[in-house]
Design a protein around this motif. Structure first.
Motif: not given
Length: 466
Positions: A89-114
């Motif tokens: 799910s593109d939307e789930l990937n974007l949400l996962c990365c958004t939460v990760a950026k808020k909680v942790g101080d890390c780089a993030s990569i999302a697969r977005v295919r649509n």
């Protein structure tokens, strides 16, 4: 070692990486990143899958929803250097990365295919703080279109911002390259190229000047696009420009590829067996003929002009169908055929079929991420890794380094550098010009340097030294 100890080790050469999603791309990333020595933790909803992959690759697995704050905390997000979301799910990937950026101080990569999001990638990266957005289907389409620009090539890769090309092709019977010793080629050709690898009978070598080529060899050269064309013309490998193409399967890769080929002035015909998808593609693709039918029907293929096609690209979701279609097309037409294969488990078997140009979308994506990861791990040093490619079943790497600071390799003639065995300096990009190096050439600060090696895991240009 306890779970917490894995993230608090003093040796920070390894990165702490969390991967969400254990599909084809996720599993490939888990394997390749763990092989490179990183601390990999992955998250998936399926407990059976988590247990299987944990045992297979000796990595930490967490069962749960990757967008959950609690699950991310359990996976160690507070200590993560990189977070990668590759669920379906593109939307789930974007949400996962958004939460990760808020909680942790890390780089993030999302697969977005649509395709809906394809034109919005810069906006999404900026507003969501993403380091990278990856799209396997788009990258596969780009790779296919590059190959169709030079139909005699089996594969192509770009370096130095597209100024240099690494091109892989097979020497045909009767070629001027047959029986030639490499040092003789420099005298016979008045343009510059470098032969980096030779594949023969299942073996691969990085050749020296005394190596003798023979017909049937698959060689990889480095040259500018202009000089590569001159070489192909000189040895009789220039084929007529692709003017029309038939694509089987109307998925996302087909959509991206059809647009790219149309922009190149190539007439495209798509055969798709889902009537609803046919209607959708007809609306999305202005200059493409979309036909409703079974792409595996021999009579339909002949009726739609396969025998006279310049290019044929099977892009169904089933590897076996793509392979059979390729074998059939090579029997009835002289078209350039490019085959998409998703699974990589049986690469040696696939290679033995002599399919020609084969595209593995998830390998393209894993190389993009490996390039980024090596760049992260090397960020405290002077050199950046700008491109990374693997081929010949991962036994060869081509790496592009940007030389940003002082180094033990700069301003010294290459002939005086003590290079490791199995290392070749393929090209140097300096001030917008490509240098195909000889012994008296040298590397200097500011250069981009492409290295071909049978070693793996190079992080810094000095890794080439013995």
């Amino acid at each position: 070692m306890s779970f917490l100890d894995r993230f608090t080790k003093n040796n920070r050469k390894e990165l702490n990486i969390i991967i969400v999603g254990c599909g084809k791309v996720g599993t490939t990333l888990i394997r390749r990143l763990s092989e490179e020595g990183h601390n990999v933790t992955f998250i998936d909803m399926n407990r059976i899958v988590v247990d299987k992959i944990s045992d297979m690759y000796d990595v930490m697995g967490v069962v749960g929803n990757g967008s959950s704050y609690k699950v991310q905390m359990e996976a160690g997000i507070e200590h993560a250097d990189l977070f990668i979301a590759v669920t379906e799910s593109d939307e789930l990937n974007l949400l996962c990365c958004t939460v990760a950026k808020k909680v942790g101080d890390c780089a993030s990569i999302a697969r977005v295919r649509n395709p809906v999001y394809s034109d919005e990638q810069p906006y999404l990266r900026e507003k969501l703080g993403l380091s990278m957005i990856i799209n396997p289907e788009l990258e596969a389409a780009r790779e296919i279109s590059r190959i169709l620009r030079l139909p005699a090539a089996l594969s192509t890769s770009s370096f130095a911002k597209g100024q240099a090309e690494m091109i892989r092709f097979q020497i045909p019977e009767g070629s001027p390259l047959d029986k030639k010793v490499l040092f003789q080629l420099q005298k016979e050709f008045d343009f510059k190229f470098l032969i980096c690898t030779v594949e023969r009978g299942g073996d691969m070598v990085i050749p020296n000047g005394d190596y003798r080529l023979q017909s049937g060899d698959i060689i990889t050269i480095v040259a500018t696009a202009r000089n590569a064309y001159f070489l192909f013309r000189k040895v009789g490998l220039v084929k007529k420009r692709v003017s029309n193409a038939i694509i089987i399967g109307g998925g996302r890769t087909c959509y991206y590829l059809s647009k790219q080929l149309s922009d190149m002035g190539i007439s495209v015909k798509v055969i798709e067996n889902n009537p609803e998808r046919c209607e959708e593609l007809s609306e999305l693709l202005d200059n493409t003929l979309v036909i409703h039918g079974d792409g595996t029907d021999e009579n339909l293929l002949i009726r739609e002009g396969l025998e006279n096609a310049d290019a044929f690209v099977p892009l169904t979701g089933i590897d076996e169908e793509n392979i059979l279609l390729t074998l059939y097309a090579k029997r009835v037409t002289n078209a350039k055929v490019v085959t998409k294969v998703n699974r990589i488990n049986f690469k040696s078997v696939i290679n033995s079929l002599e399919l020609g140009s084969v595209i593995h979308p998830r390998l393209l994506i894993s190389e993009m991420i490996l390039t980024y990861v090596r760049g992260m791990r090397n960020s405290m040093n002077s050199d950046n890794i700008e491109a990374l490619y693997h081929w010949f079943e991962d036994r060869v790497e081509a790496i592009e380094f940007r030389i940003k600071g002082d180094s033990a390799v700069i301003d010294i003639p290459l002939c005086k550098l003590k290079l490791k065995k199995g290392v070749l300096v393929g090209c140097i990009s300096r001030d917008g010009k490509i240098i195909i190096p000889k012994g008296q050439d040298y590397i200097t600060k500011g250069d981009s340097v492409m290295i071909v090696t049978t070693h793996t895991g190079f992080q810094n240009i000095t890794d080439i030294l013995a």
